[in-house]
Design an enzyme around this catalytic site. Structure first.
Site, mmCIF file in Angstrom:
data_model
loop_
_atom_site.group_PDB
_atom_site.id
_atom_site.type_symbol
_atom_site.label_atom_id
_atom_site.label_comp_id
_atom_site.label_asym_id
_atom_site.label_seq_id
_atom_site.Cartn_x
_atom_site.Cartn_y
_atom_site.Cartn_z
ATOM 1 N N GLY A 46 4.256 12.502 6.195
ATOM 2 C CA GLY A 46 3.678 11.746 6.919
ATOM 3 C C GLY A 46 4.189 10.452 6.785
ATOM 4 O O GLY A 46 5.114 10.011 6.156
ATOM 5 N N GLN A 51 5.843 1.477 8.087
ATOM 6 C CA GLN A 51 6.759 2.010 7.235
ATOM 7 C C GLN A 51 8.249 1.929 7.721
ATOM 8 O O GLN A 51 9.258 1.884 6.968
ATOM 9 C CB GLN A 51 6.501 3.418 6.611
ATOM 10 C CG GLN A 51 5.292 3.422 5.774
ATOM 11 C CD GLN A 51 5.363 4.853 5.237
ATOM 12 O OE1 GLN A 51 4.698 5.822 5.906
ATOM 13 N NE2 GLN A 51 5.638 5.440 3.963
ATOM 14 N N CYS A 88 4.816 8.645 -1.851
ATOM 15 C CA CYS A 88 5.061 7.983 -0.890
ATOM 16 C C CYS A 88 6.384 7.814 -0.614
ATOM 17 O O CYS A 88 7.278 7.360 -1.456
ATOM 18 C CB CYS A 88 4.166 6.822 -0.804
ATOM 19 S SG CYS A 88 4.280 5.441 0.816
ATOM 20 N N LEU A 89 6.885 7.977 0.591
ATOM 21 C CA LEU A 89 8.405 7.488 0.778
ATOM 22 C C LEU A 89 8.716 6.264 0.551
ATOM 23 O O LEU A 89 9.872 5.926 0.402
ATOM 24 C CB LEU A 89 8.783 7.996 2.279
ATOM 25 C CG LEU A 89 8.684 9.300 2.582
ATOM 26 C CD1 LEU A 89 8.692 9.780 4.270
ATOM 27 C CD2 LEU A 89 9.735 10.130 1.742
ATOM 28 N N HIS A 130 -4.081 9.128 3.749
ATOM 29 C CA HIS A 130 -2.645 8.057 3.435
ATOM 30 C C HIS A 130 -2.043 7.380 4.514
ATOM 31 O O HIS A 130 -1.709 6.076 4.329
ATOM 32 C CB HIS A 130 -1.904 9.067 2.555
ATOM 33 C CG HIS A 130 -0.577 8.556 1.988
ATOM 34 N ND1 HIS A 130 -0.416 8.716 0.804
ATOM 35 C CD2 HIS A 130 0.355 7.824 2.594
ATOM 36 C CE1 HIS A 130 0.820 8.097 0.602
ATOM 37 N NE2 HIS A 130 1.390 7.348 1.697
ATOM 38 N N GLU A 131 -2.005 7.992 5.657
ATOM 39 C CA GLU A 131 -1.384 7.396 6.749
ATOM 40 C C GLU A 131 -2.168 6.278 7.457
ATOM 41 O O GLU A 131 -1.764 5.128 7.674
ATOM 42 C CB GLU A 131 -0.909 8.426 7.868
ATOM 43 C CG GLU A 131 0.080 9.367 7.252
ATOM 44 C CD GLU A 131 1.235 8.564 6.239
ATOM 45 O OE1 GLU A 131 1.763 7.555 6.798
ATOM 46 O OE2 GLU A 131 1.482 9.397 5.516
ATOM 47 N N HIS A 134 -2.059 3.203 5.061
ATOM 48 C CA HIS A 134 -0.738 2.412 5.408
ATOM 49 C C HIS A 134 -0.942 1.360 6.466
ATOM 50 O O HIS A 134 -0.458 0.251 6.649
ATOM 51 C CB HIS A 134 0.470 3.322 6.003
ATOM 52 C CG HIS A 134 1.210 3.998 4.705
ATOM 53 N ND1 HIS A 134 2.096 3.044 3.812
ATOM 54 C CD2 HIS A 134 1.519 5.069 4.527
ATOM 55 C CE1 HIS A 134 2.577 3.745 3.061
ATOM 56 N NE2 HIS A 134 2.512 4.928 3.411
HETATM 57 NI NI NI Z 1 3.106 6.664 2.234
#
Ligand code: NI
Length: 151
Positions: A46, A51, A88-89, A130-131, A134
């Protein structure tokens, strides 16, 4: 298409609340194309606008061959509970357990401005939560327990 840089957690954009998209133009489509390419290369599941430094209310989800796009997503229903490990990236090497709904219904728009709603379960429900976190300036580690850092 072009790859975008994925910002790490110390970037201020990750703590910003993203603004709703009001213009469904060709730039938005290009942005989604870039996000898909960036996420696929990063082997993530995701990605949210902030991000990559875009403070717009957009995110994508990759689950196997399923690729979903959401503009101005809102979770309008949630059911059940599930605890699982997240990462998470933007927080490389960090893992933690997070409690999420087992099922959510999401209302959003597609890249052309057409509204839709979708029921997502299990991993997909976890990813969209999660997104959307963000997009509100929240990171999974804010609500995770058993947080671990692998270097
Ligand atoms: Ni993330």
């Amino acid at each position: 298409m072009a790859l975008r840089n994925i910002f790490l957690q110390n970037e201020p954009s990750l703590r910003k609340i993203c603004k709703d998209v009001t213009s469904f133009d060709i730039m938005l489509g290009q942005l989604f194309d870039d996000m898909h390419e960036t996420l696929a290369l990063a082997c993530g599941v995701g990605l949210a606008g902030n991000q990559i430094g875009i403070l717009r209310n957009i995110c994508i989800l990759h689950d196997g061959s399923t690729r979903l796009e959401f503009v101005n997503p809102k979770i309008i229903r949630m059911e059940g509970e599930a605890i699982d490990t997240e990462s998470c990236l933007s927080c490389p090497g960090e893992y933690g357990k997070v409690k999420r709904p087992q099922m959510v219904e999401v209302a959003a728009f597609d890249r052309n401005g057409k509204p839709f709603s979708l029921v997502l379960k299990d991993l997909d429900a976890r990813i969209i939560c999660h997104e959307t976190d963000h997009l509100q300036g929240r990171l999974f580690k804010d609500i995770a327990f058993d947080l671990q850092k692998v270097s």
